[in-house]
Design an enzyme around this catalytic site. Structure first.
Site, PDB file in Angstrom:
ATOM      1  N   GLY A   1      18.096   8.913  -7.210  1.00  0.00           N
ATOM      2  CA  GLY A   1      16.706   8.682  -6.818  1.00  0.00           C
ATOM      3  C   GLY A   1      16.617   7.749  -5.631  1.00  0.00           C
ATOM      4  O   GLY A   1      17.542   7.643  -4.830  1.00  0.00           O
TER       5      GLY A   1
ATOM      6  N   CYS B   1      17.792  -7.909 -11.330  1.00  0.00           N
ATOM      7  CA  CYS B   1      19.158  -8.054 -11.840  1.00  0.00           C
ATOM      8  C   CYS B   1      20.197  -7.313 -11.017  1.00  0.00           C
ATOM      9  O   CYS B   1      21.100  -7.940 -10.456  1.00  0.00           O
ATOM     10  CB  CYS B   1      19.204  -7.582 -13.285  1.00  0.00           C
ATOM     11  SG  CYS B   1      18.021  -8.475 -14.291  1.00  0.00           S
TER      12      CYS B   1
ATOM     13  N   LYS C   1      10.608  -0.096 -11.937  1.00  0.00           N
ATOM     14  CA  LYS C   1      10.827   0.984 -12.905  1.00  0.00           C
ATOM     15  C   LYS C   1       9.625   1.008 -13.837  1.00  0.00           C
ATOM     16  O   LYS C   1       8.850   0.044 -13.856  1.00  0.00           O
ATOM     17  CB  LYS C   1      12.124   0.770 -13.680  1.00  0.00           C
ATOM     18  CG  LYS C   1      12.094  -0.461 -14.562  1.00  0.00           C
ATOM     19  CD  LYS C   1      13.298  -0.487 -15.461  1.00  0.00           C
ATOM     20  CE  LYS C   1      13.151  -1.601 -16.486  1.00  0.00           C
ATOM     21  NZ  LYS C   1      14.253  -1.662 -17.421  1.00  0.00           N
TER      22      LYS C   1
HETATM   23  C1  UGA Z   1      19.365  -4.485 -16.195  1.00  0.00           C
HETATM   24  C2  UGA Z   1      20.383  -4.051 -17.262  1.00  0.00           C
HETATM   25  O1  UGA Z   1      20.153  -2.689 -17.636  1.00  0.00           O
HETATM   26  C3  UGA Z   1      20.258  -4.936 -18.497  1.00  0.00           C
HETATM   27  O2  UGA Z   1      21.264  -4.595 -19.444  1.00  0.00           O
HETATM   28  C4  UGA Z   1      20.434  -6.396 -18.074  1.00  0.00           C
HETATM   29  O3  UGA Z   1      20.276  -7.285 -19.154  1.00  0.00           O
HETATM   30  C5  UGA Z   1      19.407  -6.737 -17.019  1.00  0.00           C
HETATM   31  O4  UGA Z   1      19.569  -5.854 -15.891  1.00  0.00           O
HETATM   32  C6  UGA Z   1      19.627  -8.174 -16.616  1.00  0.00           C
HETATM   33  O5  UGA Z   1      20.687  -8.488 -16.056  1.00  0.00           O
HETATM   34  O6  UGA Z   1      18.800  -9.051 -16.962  1.00  0.00           O
HETATM   35  P1  UGA Z   1      16.745  -4.062 -15.781  1.00  0.00           P
HETATM   36  O7  UGA Z   1      16.985  -4.641 -14.417  1.00  0.00           O
HETATM   37  O8  UGA Z   1      15.597  -4.553 -16.589  1.00  0.00           O
HETATM   38  O9  UGA Z   1      18.062  -4.255 -16.700  1.00  0.00           O
HETATM   39  O10 UGA Z   1      16.504  -2.495 -15.576  1.00  0.00           O
HETATM   40  P2  UGA Z   1      17.336  -1.142 -15.758  1.00  0.00           P
HETATM   41  O11 UGA Z   1      16.693  -0.323 -16.782  1.00  0.00           O
HETATM   42  O12 UGA Z   1      18.764  -1.405 -15.899  1.00  0.00           O
HETATM   43  O13 UGA Z   1      17.055  -0.449 -14.341  1.00  0.00           O
HETATM   44  C7  UGA Z   1      17.497  -1.050 -13.131  1.00  0.00           C
HETATM   45  C8  UGA Z   1      17.173  -0.165 -11.966  1.00  0.00           C
HETATM   46  O14 UGA Z   1      18.034   0.977 -11.945  1.00  0.00           O
HETATM   47  C9  UGA Z   1      15.751   0.411 -11.935  1.00  0.00           C
HETATM   48  O15 UGA Z   1      15.233   0.294 -10.629  1.00  0.00           O
HETATM   49  C10 UGA Z   1      15.922   1.865 -12.318  1.00  0.00           C
HETATM   50  O16 UGA Z   1      14.923   2.687 -11.769  1.00  0.00           O
HETATM   51  C11 UGA Z   1      17.281   2.159 -11.717  1.00  0.00           C
HETATM   52  N1  UGA Z   1      17.981   3.283 -12.358  1.00  0.00           N
HETATM   53  C12 UGA Z   1      18.354   3.212 -13.659  1.00  0.00           C
HETATM   54  C13 UGA Z   1      18.303   4.398 -11.597  1.00  0.00           C
HETATM   55  O17 UGA Z   1      17.983   4.478 -10.384  1.00  0.00           O
HETATM   56  N2  UGA Z   1      19.004   5.431 -12.179  1.00  0.00           N
HETATM   57  C14 UGA Z   1      19.388   5.377 -13.479  1.00  0.00           C
HETATM   58  O18 UGA Z   1      20.028   6.353 -13.942  1.00  0.00           O
HETATM   59  C15 UGA Z   1      19.052   4.253 -14.249  1.00  0.00           C
END
Ligand code: UGA
Length: 442
Positions: free
Chosen positions: A260, A267, A327
């Site tokens: 994407g 984070c 997100k």
């Molecule tokens: C992330 C980690 O997933 C948590 O385990 C961790 O505790 C946290 O960071 C932290 O260090 O505090 P978070 O940043 O809340 O959590 O969000 P995620 O759900 O991991 O998504 C991060 C980003 O990756 C978003 O922008 C999402 O859109 C993107 N993403 C996620 C993708 O582009 N593709 C995917 O397949 C999954």
């Protein structure tokens, strides 16, 4: 147990509420007095599904309260959790000055023996530095309290924070004494007994690195798929089907393979940089992480190029951005690809019309030049093109016919691959997605 939580942001507040739910008596502190004031009135400082209910429950049960001074949290506390911010510094490393301040305060004000636990994401060796600060300050204040430093990284995701904290995949803590280890066993006893989640007991530096390596690895998976998507665009393959096919391999699994507009949030971007910075500091060039970062920022540029290819000059054009948060499920705009894109569009003289179901107040603060809408179709009204930047369900559920009716031109850049390319292309849309069927570039 009597627990302190220092720093009531995205991590601290949820953690504090979960500890209270498990029966502990929790006292929280935050450096921001207005945040404390809002919490006293029962108002949360940010949007997080399910947190308000949990918060109200534990406050009503008398197990969670906030205090105005850091030292007050330390009165009679057995375990103090450091959940303060570690914002990035210009060189790529995190600013640990708040962590240091907490270490000094604990050395000065602890009224008994304390286990001081880092929960903020910090580089390996922060534990050792904290021990040093504490020893120095204790000498200064003539304190003889025993203060054990431990690391207990959190793995909660914003938008899923309550669920992730109450029902964690794993609990990791690193300690350097039996006393600290036993205290953390007791903190988590209820959830381990009830949920049976695995516990990793290790030493401090290893616990710190588990967190860094986990986030960097997840970011790497996303960037890997974004690089695969670039190939898909060139050979006419479908990255979503590739992710599905790969994810069926048990050794790979399906999570975090969605291509994407790129990852954002407080984070991944920060942690990838911090891990690369740490590696460099200890004499290793972690080139892979530099590529992960470069691929990620390249995704935003890709969307911009797709817009330019469709609209030629962006100056004077009106672009709808569907979703502002990094997100769904959060109003957090930190490092949001949507915001980075909006800034670039504004710089090029485009009019930005931004939709988000929960983050518009935050958008107003950082992007005063963008028009804000709480209805996605209104944002699209009269726009030359729309970009899907956050896969909110309100965006996913938009009907093709309605988009067609509201947009001035049927140009859609689906930065999160949420729509069916065939349906949109057959209906005459200039539809682009990331690594899936798109119309040929002009
Ligand atoms: C992330 C980690 O997933 C948590 O385990 C961790 O505790 C946290 O960071 C932290 O260090 O505090 P978070 O940043 O809340 O959590 O969000 P995620 O759900 O991991 O998504 C991060 C980003 O990756 C978003 O922008 C999402 O859109 C993107 N993403 C996620 C993708 O582009 N593709 C995917 O397949 C999954």
């Amino acid at each position: 147990m009597k627990l302190s939580v220092i720093g009531l942001g995205h991590v601290g507040l949820v953690t504090a509420a979960a500890f209270a739910r498990w029966g502990h008596e929790v006292v929280g502190y935050d450096i921001d007095p207005s945040r404390l004031e809002h919490l006293r009135k029962g108002e949360l400082p940010y949007y997080e599904p399910g947190l308000q209910g949990l918060f109200d429950e534990v406050v009503e049960a008398g197990r969670f309260s906030v205090v105005d001074e850091l030292w007050e949290t330390l009165v009679g506390t057995e375990v103090a959790f450091v959940c303060v911010g570690t914002p990035p510094l210009p060189g790529g490393g995190p600013d640990l000055s708040y962590v240091e301040q907490v270490g000094s305060a604990v050395a000065e004000h602890a009224t008994g023996d304390v286990v001081l636990v880092e929960k903020s994401t910090v580089p390996a060796n922060t534990g050792r530095r904290l021990e040093h600060v504490i020893a120095r300050e204790q000498q200064r204040y003539g304190s003889t309290r025993r203060i054990d430093v431990a690391s207990n990284p959190e793995f909660l995701r914003e938008g899923n924070a309550v669920e992730d904290t109450l029902h964690p995949d794993r609990i990791v803590y690193g300690t350097s004494s039996d006393r600290a280890r036993d205290a953390l066993r007791e903190v988590y006893r209820v959830v381990v007994e009830e949920d049976g989640c695995p516990v990793v007991e290790t030493e401090v530096a290893t616990a710190e690195l588990i967190k860094h390596a986990s986030n960097a690895f997840l970011a790497t998976r996303i960037s890997f798929m974004n690089a695969v998507a670039r190939i898909c665009d060139r050979v006419g393959a479908d990255v979503d089907v590739i992710a599905y096919g790969m994810g069926l391999d048990n050794r790979i699994g399906p999570a975090f393979l969605r291509a994407g507009i790129g990852y954002g949030g407080s984070c991944f971007p920060k942690d990838v940089d911090a891990f690369a910075h740490l590696a460099r500091e200890v004499g290793y060039e972690f080139d892979l992480l530099e590529s992960v970062r470069a691929i990620n920022t390249g995704q935003r540029d890709l969307v911009l190029r797709k817009l330019e290819s469709e609209l030629w000059h962006l100056s004077g054009k009106s672009i709808a951005i569907l979703g502002a948060a990094f997100k769904p499920g959060t109003d957090d705009l930190r490092e949001s690809p949507a915001i980075a894109l909006a800034e670039q569009l504004l710089e090029r003289g485009a009019a930005v019309r931004i939709y988000d179901p929960v983050a518009l107040n935050e958008v107003a603060k950082i992007l005063p030049g963008a028009a804000r809408f709480d209805d996605p179709l209104e944002a699209c009204s009269g726009a030359h093109a729309a970009v899907v930047a956050t896969e909110w369900s309100e965006v996913r559920e938009l009907r093709l016919e309605d988009l067609r009716e509201h947009l001035a031109h049927p140009v859609l850049i689906d930065g999160r691959n949420v729509f069916d390319p065939d349906a949109f292309i057959e209906a005459g849309f200039r539809y682009h997605s990331i690594g899936r069927r798109s119309v040929p570039a002009i």
